[in-house]
Design a protein around this motif. Structure first.
Motif, PDB file in Angstrom:
ATOM      1  N   GLU A 257     -48.863  31.414   1.074  1.00  0.00           N
ATOM      2  CA  GLU A 257     -48.820  30.045   1.594  1.00  0.00           C
ATOM      3  C   GLU A 257     -50.190  29.383   1.495  1.00  0.00           C
ATOM      4  N   ARG A 258     -51.235  30.128   1.839  1.00  0.00           N
ATOM      5  CA  ARG A 258     -52.579  29.547   1.800  1.00  0.00           C
ATOM      6  C   ARG A 258     -53.066  29.330   0.371  1.00  0.00           C
ATOM      7  N   ALA A 259     -52.423  30.005  -0.580  1.00  0.00           N
ATOM      8  CA  ALA A 259     -52.743  29.772  -1.991  1.00  0.00           C
ATOM      9  C   ALA A 259     -51.883  28.658  -2.587  1.00  0.00           C
ATOM     10  N   GLY A 260     -51.094  27.985  -1.739  1.00  0.00           N
ATOM     11  CA  GLY A 260     -50.290  26.860  -2.201  1.00  0.00           C
ATOM     12  C   GLY A 260     -48.966  27.242  -2.817  1.00  0.00           C
ATOM     13  N   LEU A 261     -48.452  28.432  -2.470  1.00  0.00           N
ATOM     14  CA  LEU A 261     -47.199  28.923  -3.039  1.00  0.00           C
ATOM     15  C   LEU A 261     -46.113  28.986  -1.973  1.00  0.00           C
ATOM     16  N   ASP A 262     -44.879  29.002  -2.429  1.00  0.00           N
ATOM     17  CA  ASP A 262     -43.741  29.185  -1.523  1.00  0.00           C
ATOM     18  C   ASP A 262     -43.661  30.671  -1.170  1.00  0.00           C
ATOM     19  N   PRO A 263     -43.922  31.039   0.083  1.00  0.00           N
ATOM     20  CA  PRO A 263     -43.968  32.469   0.416  1.00  0.00           C
ATOM     21  C   PRO A 263     -42.648  33.196   0.205  1.00  0.00           C
ATOM     22  N   LYS A 264     -41.525  32.529   0.452  1.00  0.00           N
ATOM     23  CA  LYS A 264     -40.232  33.192   0.253  1.00  0.00           C
ATOM     24  C   LYS A 264     -39.995  33.497  -1.219  1.00  0.00           C
TER      25      LYS A 264
END
Length: 312
Positions: A257-264
């Motif tokens: 999430e902190r890298a700008g990605l959708d964690p799921k």
């Protein structure tokens, strides 16, 4: 009447790997190594040097999303950013585990002779782990600001482990927490693509952690030879369940999430990644072979290991 000491109780015992080594002699060699090869990270590392633009914070092949469809869509800058957050996430996991380990070691030596080399080395290892935890925490603060807490359920499972674990269970879990990350760090510190500070941190940790692994392996061998069937079975289950927790801990949704990605989506792609599965199983193989040799990888415990993703 002859008094049988704890050392006498292990005299002449052997397992599948051969004769058990003398506990005091092992500790004395480790103490000698500690005296020669210990480091103060605050003095050894250049914490003020700026990061080098374009360099990785973790080898890309060890990043969890490497070679996935999501990875292939990411620009290079975002991949490097992900490596920074994953390195910080693993450092956070490392501090969490080392705090547990220190408490397990204190419990282990509580009833033992304070003048023995075995206890003195345990205290030396605790001092090492204190420095490692401070080193990792400083790296986290410097690189990303805030740490990545463990999920509450795993945080509380750690609380249970450090409170009720048996001695063989403690050392089996210790090796699990140490050996996979050690394998990754052995690939990291010589990698010239990686930030100099990260390489320096992993080099210190690898050198000092080698002693910790030796101490834990030798003690686990002794404990598995001496413990009864019920304690051995319990150890196998504890170790297998710990493997499931550790595998999950390597993939913190907050890092994505902190890298700008959708964690799921990221977690789904990690789960489906053959490359990631191979990396994790290769990182665990030296440990799983050892545990298999000394009787830990049996029955329910082995099935738990397989379900963790760390055993082929």
């Amino acid at each position: 009447m002859t008094t049988v000491t704890e050392a006498d109780a292990f005299e002449g015992l052997r397992d599948a790997l051969g004769l058990l080594k003398d506990r005091e002699q092992v500790a004395e060699r480790l103490l000698d190594s500690s005296a020669k090869h210990s480091f103060d990270p605050d003095k050894e590392l250049d914490w003020d040097a700026p990061d080098v633009e374009g360099m990785w914070y973790w080898p890309p092949e060890l990043c969890s999303l490497y070679d996935t469809p999501m990875w292939k869509r990411m620009p290079q800058e975002q991949r490097i950013e992900l490596s920074k957050y994953e390195a910080a996430s693993m450092a956070s996991m490392g501090v969490w585990f080392e705090i547990i380990l220190m408490q397990l070691l204190v419990r282990h030596i509580y009833d033992k002779s304070l003048t023995s080399s075995h206890v003195r080395y345990a205290l030396t290892e605790i001092a090492d782990e204190c420095r490692h935890s401070m080193m990792f925490a400083r790296m986290i603060k410097r690189s990303v600001g805030e740490s990545f807490p463990m999920p509450r359920v795993h945080h509380n499972l750690g609380r249970v482990l450090k409170t009720i674990s048996t001695t063989p269970g403690s050392f089996a879990a210790t090796l699990l927490g140490e050996e996979i990350i050690d394998w990754m760090q052995r690939m990291t510190f010589p990698d010239e693509r990686v930030q100099p500070l990260v390489r320096g941190i992993t080099r210190i940790h690898v050198i000092e952690e080698a002693r910790h692994v030796r101490y834990a392996r030798e003690e686990l061998r002794r404990q598995m030879v001496k413990c009864g069937p019920a304690e051995a079975a319990y150890t196998r289950i504890v170790c297998g369940e710990a493997a499931r927790v550790i595998y999950t801990a390597f993939h913190n949704p907050a890092a994505y999430e902190r890298a700008g990605l959708d964690p799921k989506e990221a977690l789904a792609q990690v789960k489906a990644s053959g490359h990631r599965r191979e990396i994790m199983q290769t990182g665990a193989k030296r440990l799983t072979d050892f545990l298999d040799d000394i009787g830990v990888m049996r029955g329910v415990g082995r099935r738990l290991w397989k379900s963790s993703g760390l055993l082929a």
